[in-house]
Design an enzyme around this catalytic site. Sequence first.
Site, PDB file in Angstrom:
ATOM      1  N   SER A 159       0.976  -1.248  -0.094  1.00  0.00           N
ATOM      2  CA  SER A 159      -0.042   0.095  -0.141  1.00  0.00           C
ATOM      3  C   SER A 159       0.785   1.191   0.171  1.00  0.00           C
ATOM      4  CB  SER A 159      -0.948  -0.047   1.173  1.00  0.00           C
ATOM      5  OG  SER A 159      -1.922  -1.311   1.395  1.00  0.00           O
ATOM      6  N   HIS A 199       0.146   3.408   4.885  1.00  0.00           N
ATOM      7  CA  HIS A 199      -0.768   4.024   3.460  1.00  0.00           C
ATOM      8  C   HIS A 199      -0.501   5.531   3.838  1.00  0.00           C
ATOM      9  CE1 HIS A 199      -2.541   0.183   4.713  1.00  0.00           C
ATOM     10  NE2 HIS A 199      -3.451   0.386   3.298  1.00  0.00           N
TER      11      HIS A 199
END
Length: 353
Positions: A227, A292
């Site tokens: 991610s 993220h």
Amino acid sequence: METSSPRMTAGTREAPVNCSPAVAANAEGEEIEVLESTDVLPMAPEDMSNKRSNSFRRAILQGSRQLKGCSLRDEDGLGLSQRLVRHVAYETLPREVDRKWYFDSYTYCPPPLLILAITIAEVAVFMYYGFQLDRLVLQVSSPSFLKSPLPYHPQLRAQAWRYLSYSFMHTGIEHLSLNMAMQLLVGVPLEMVHGALRIGLVYVCGVLAGSLAVSVTDMTAPVVGSSGGVYALVSAHLANVVMNWSGMKCQFKLFRMAMALVCMSVEFGRAVWLRFYPPAFPPCPNPSFVAHLGGVVVGLTLGVVVLQNYEQRLQEQSLFWIFFCVYTLFVLCAVFWNIFAYSLLDVRLPPPP
């Protein structure tokens, strides 16, 4: 009595030495017309690549009037590969001049293999551990999930390769599917336009920033998943679209941006839920979601600069060096944090897997 006549050259006309400004201007106008009507065009200015095609140079000479009157979208009779290149040009580039240059110069050599190779490697690793753990959904709930040499674990942070190798391992097929979809739909077109070197730089910086951000802000949690790199690419692309909204001519750009944001939100929400969900092994928490956010920060800073001007070299962009130096400073600070902060803060780490 002798009469002097202007000297003539192939494709050009020079005004008489002793002539009025009006005659000189008329001769200069005729010279420009002759240049535009011939197939032999002058070399591009020094700040342009010598590889630019004649059609691009002609567009530069004739100005924006020709570009508006004959856009790349209006060309017909194109093959499948040419239509794909044209589609990618309108998806990623905001200026018609850049689209024409890219369409005329792209040759699929080298092919966009970097993102494809990374995706294939991630699928192979996932399938290997899926069969080994006998689990395809929520692999993180398996006792042997973190025993692999790939994931980042706070107890094993001295093993430097884990800050990058964690990106090849995912918590389950739902995690892999969302990352793989965004990675292919955004990463491959960007690689076709900007090249493997630039896209690889953004991707690797996002992956590294993700694991380092976890080691600084969520010190007891492990990390898995790509991610960080995926969010760096997607956020840089979305920011580039927003910054050049009027120039982006891709179809359904608002819908596509909304869908990308929905996919990112779903994947991020799932990661937050998994982090605070009761862990399968109480001594060790579930993987962190902070990676993220690290990828998004890299995409909105370094990634935007890399994608903003695909023709200009990175070493010629001052803003690139500013963000690169800031990123390097962050990496160095995070390294010293990992060396000294855990012992100084007396952090209680989970046992090694």
